[in-house]
Scaffold this motif. Sequence first.
Motif, PDB file in Angstrom:
ATOM      1  N   GLY A   1     -21.327 -47.257 -24.029  1.00 53.93           N
ATOM      2  CA  GLY A   1     -20.839 -48.468 -24.688  1.00 53.93           C
ATOM      3  C   GLY A   1     -19.371 -48.360 -25.063  1.00 53.93           C
ATOM      4  O   GLY A   1     -18.596 -49.320 -24.921  1.00 53.93           O
ATOM      5  N   LYS A   2     -18.963 -47.188 -25.533  1.00 61.19           N
ATOM      6  CA  LYS A   2     -17.553 -46.980 -25.874  1.00 61.19           C
ATOM      7  C   LYS A   2     -16.689 -47.011 -24.616  1.00 61.19           C
ATOM      8  O   LYS A   2     -15.575 -47.555 -24.626  1.00 61.19           O
TER       9      LYS A   2
ATOM     10  N   ALA B   1     -29.253 -41.304 -25.853  1.00 56.57           N
ATOM     11  CA  ALA B   1     -28.035 -40.619 -26.274  1.00 56.57           C
ATOM     12  C   ALA B   1     -26.810 -41.120 -25.512  1.00 56.57           C
ATOM     13  O   ALA B   1     -25.807 -41.525 -26.114  1.00 56.57           O
ATOM     14  N   PHE B   2     -26.908 -41.149 -24.170  1.00 57.71           N
ATOM     15  CA  PHE B   2     -25.712 -41.452 -23.392  1.00 57.71           C
ATOM     16  C   PHE B   2     -25.269 -42.905 -23.520  1.00 57.71           C
ATOM     17  O   PHE B   2     -24.076 -43.201 -23.414  1.00 57.71           O
TER      18      PHE B   2
ATOM     19  N   ASP C   1     -28.264 -37.630  -7.612  1.00 61.26           N
ATOM     20  CA  ASP C   1     -27.546 -36.470  -8.152  1.00 61.26           C
ATOM     21  C   ASP C   1     -27.680 -36.374  -9.665  1.00 61.26           C
ATOM     22  O   ASP C   1     -26.987 -35.591 -10.304  1.00 61.26           O
ATOM     23  N   PHE C   2     -28.565 -37.192 -10.250  1.00 57.86           N
ATOM     24  CA  PHE C   2     -28.892 -37.131 -11.676  1.00 57.86           C
ATOM     25  C   PHE C   2     -27.688 -37.395 -12.590  1.00 57.86           C
ATOM     26  O   PHE C   2     -27.591 -36.837 -13.677  1.00 57.86           O
ATOM     27  N   LEU C   3     -26.778 -38.257 -12.148  1.00 62.41           N
ATOM     28  CA  LEU C   3     -25.628 -38.628 -12.966  1.00 62.41           C
ATOM     29  C   LEU C   3     -25.559 -40.137 -13.126  1.00 62.41           C
ATOM     30  O   LEU C   3     -25.863 -40.884 -12.189  1.00 62.41           O
ATOM     31  N   PRO C   4     -25.145 -40.628 -14.305  1.00 64.87           N
ATOM     32  CA  PRO C   4     -24.980 -42.065 -14.500  1.00 64.87           C
ATOM     33  C   PRO C   4     -23.640 -42.543 -13.951  1.00 64.87           C
ATOM     34  O   PRO C   4     -22.815 -41.746 -13.490  1.00 64.87           O
ATOM     35  N   SER C   5     -23.431 -43.846 -14.022  1.00 65.95           N
ATOM     36  CA  SER C   5     -22.160 -44.418 -13.596  1.00 65.95           C
ATOM     37  C   SER C   5     -21.796 -45.578 -14.507  1.00 65.95           C
ATOM     38  O   SER C   5     -22.646 -46.392 -14.871  1.00 65.95           O
TER      39      SER C   5
END
Length: 273
Positions: free
Chosen positions: A232-233, A226-227, A200-204
Amino acid sequence: AFWFEGEKARDRFGGSHILAALRIPDEGMLNPAKFLRGMKKAAESLGVEVYEHSRCTHIEPGPVMSLYTSGGLVRAENIVMATNAYSDPLGLFRHKVLPFYVYDIVTEPLTQAQVEALHLPGRENVAGTKHLGWGMRFTADNRILFTEIDAFYFCHVDRDYSHRPREYQSHYNLLTKKFPFLKGIKVTHQWGGRVGMTFDFLPSVGCMGKHRNIYYSVAYNGYGLAFSQLAGKMLARLMASEKSELTDHILINRRMWGVPSATMTYLACNGYK
């Protein structure tokens, strides 16, 4: 932003087979290798110890985990899995975070006439959107770095496919098709690597394990530069047990779906593509 169509678009970017173009002057680019070295230096200035060439080969989970490498053993109460598209020693996210390969080529330095023929006085980064896309940018010494984002997924995910001469030739063919005046230019550098994709082209980003001490951030889908800064935050606030909009987010502990076998994953990925 500035919109160009037809002949104006082709004249503006010096290329052929271009139907339209959008110029966005407020965007920029950076050198990811220099950025990474800068991040390493910043971390070390805060007392972080960085050990390169120390691949973790096995992890024993528990309240205190044991991490085995070829050079020694490390024990830790909490760990962060930041392996993204590269296999990790816990075997997490198999058939969920999918290692797709992309490839790059770099040309010899362009002549001044070739630079002028590109019609890029601002040395802009150029990206095409046909199929999965392609992109190119100048290097500091007037070479062209070119990538065709025709990502490849291979059935044997534990093998290394980062060197594919056939794909380098495909890149060269597309480069010279788009910019015919570059035909005959030599390629001096070529390489490939993995990007971590999901269906679904989304990170986790999240925390898992019996003892809730395995933190992770994976599947950047080609936008990790970028992401990963935001991820990290998110991880830092999760590990500090803070409550904020970064820890109450749709990507936190997001369920990733996949298919149960390597063969089915291969067929699904290449069928979708």
